[in-house]
Design an enzyme around this catalytic site. Structure first.
Site: not given
Ligand code: NAD
Ligand code: MG
Length: 365
Positions: A123, A145, A187, A227, A237, A241, A245, A248, A252, A264
């Site tokens: 929980r 989020k 970003e 942020k 949001e 907030r 976007n 974005h 998308h 992305h």
């Molecule tokens: P990811 O977590 O898949 O990382 C990208 C790749 O880099 C992975 O293969 C990972 O293993 C590798 N990696 C990570 N750190 C590394 C490092 N220091 N050196 C070498 N390789 C490394 O992708 P991301 O771009 O970090 O995140 C994308 C995700 O974030 C999406 O699922 C998206 O929906 C989410 N997201 C969430 C929010 C939120 O507010 N919660 C905001 C934006 C994006």
């Molecule tokens: Mg984004």
């Protein structure tokens, strides 16, 4: 000497700090000891574990915290009910109890998955974010989020669950492929374009040299500060907030239409240019501002024009259709984040899909 900055996220009794910079991990380790005690369960993926788990373990051990790793495969597929189930089982197996705090050590995928698991495990337990991609340091680790994807789409099951602490150590970025750095940078520039013209000026003046992990710390701190202020004002949001976007809705659509994939952040970069071009054509934003935005994105190796974006060629009508069906849009009319100038974004509802298609047609030609 040390360039470590601490940015508070002010959310009443759910407030927390984001510790940013080269060496942030070591500097924040005593706080991890305070929060977690003598043992920390660290959720990571196999790529990050291979590159950085030893470093993290040594730093924590020196502080008297033993690391107990849970290692998932890398990739977006982990943000699923299957990945969540595996993680929750692994937490049970590791003996994580209600009062414990777990750590998310990796990119946005590990952060989103671990945060969501923490929000439902017994929980709800606490968690700490240690983001290792630029995107995760400036965006996904801050704001609370969390989500997984469902068969119907991205981030469709999730929760708001704020971390206790975020440690964004830019030393981890040295192993990140340059394309990932550039994508994360989109970003950062987004934050400046929404609400901080002076920050945009600094980014512009620094130029491509900023993409060096040794130099990016101040820009990461600026983006996080920006942020954090928006999240503090509108955690769930209900209003402002949504400005985050910017670019974005376009992005998308590009991500959905790209052949062979587009990152992305790459898509967001192009979306930022388009939001400013649209605003300038509508006479709401000076043309020079739109030109500056395009020029800066191009200088940073991002696409200032649709023709430069990977994954093309794109079809205007199909993009406009995607935008109409974006989950953020109510009843067929499109909401866009537009700008009255650099650092002055606003929310525009009721944009017509037909006008959008014409605009995109023109931008693609
Ligand atoms: P990811 O977590 O898949 O990382 C990208 C790749 O880099 C992975 O293969 C990972 O293993 C590798 N990696 C990570 N750190 C590394 C490092 N220091 N050196 C070498 N390789 C490394 O992708 P991301 O771009 O970090 O995140 C994308 C995700 O974030 C999406 O699922 C998206 O929906 C989410 N997201 C969430 C929010 C939120 O507010 N919660 C905001 C934006 C994006
Ligand atoms: Mg984004």
């Amino acid at each position: 000497m040390s360039g470590i900055e601490t940015v508070p996220v002010a959310l009443g009794d759910r407030s927390y700090d984001v510790v940013i910079g080269a060496g942030a991990l070591k500097s924040a380790a005593p706080r991890v000891r305070e929060i977690c005690g003598r043992r920390a369960v660290v959720v990571t993926d196999s790529t990050v574990a291979g590159l950085h788990l030893d470093t993290l373990t040594k730093v924590f051990e020196a502080e008297g915290v033993a690391v107990d790793p849970v290692i998932a495969p890398p990739g977006e597929a982990q943000k699923s009910f299957t990945g969540l189930e595996a993680l929750v089982d692994a937490l049970t197996h590791a003996g994580v109890e209600r009062g414990d705090t777990i750590l998310a050590f990796g990119g946005g995928v590990i952060g989103d998955l671990t945060g969501f698991a923490a929000s439902i495990y017994m929980r709800g337990i606490d968690f700490i974010q240690i983001p290792t991609t630029l995107l995760a340091q400036v965006d996904s680790s801050v704001g609370g989020k969390t989500a997984i994807n469902t068969r119907a789409g991205k981030n469709l099951a999730g929760s708001f669950h704020q971390p206790r602490l975020v440690i964004a150590d830019t030393d981890f970025l040295t192993t990140l492929p340059e394309g990932e750095i550039r994508a994360g940078y989109a970003e950062i520039v987004k934050a400046a374009l929404i609400g901080d013209e002076a920050m945009f000026g600094r980014l512009e003046a620094a130029g491509p040299a900023l993409l060096d992990p040794a130099r990016i710390g101040a820009a990461v701190a600026d983006a996080v500060r920006f942020k954090a202020a928006i999240v503090a004002e509108d955690e769930r949001e209900a209003g402002r907030r949504a400005l985050l976007n910017l670019g974005h809705t376009f992005a998308h659509a590009f991500e959905a239409e790209a052949k062979g994939g587009v990152r992305h952040g790459e898509a967001v970069g192009c979306g930022l240019a388009l939001a400013f071009t649209w605003s300038a054509q509508a006479g709401e934003c000076p043309r020079e501002d739109a030109e500056r935005v395009r020029a800066h994105l191009t200088a940073m190796g991002l696409a200032g024009r649709i023709a430069d974006l990977p994954g093309g060629p794109y079809d205007a009508r199909r993009l406009a259709d995607r935008m109409r069906h974006d989950k953020k849009n109510a009843d067929g009319s499109i909401t866009l984040i537009l700008a009255k100038g650099i650092g002055n974004a606003y929310i525009r509802r009721g944009v017509e899909a037909d006008r959008l298609a014409e605009f995109l047609e023109d931008q693609i030609a």
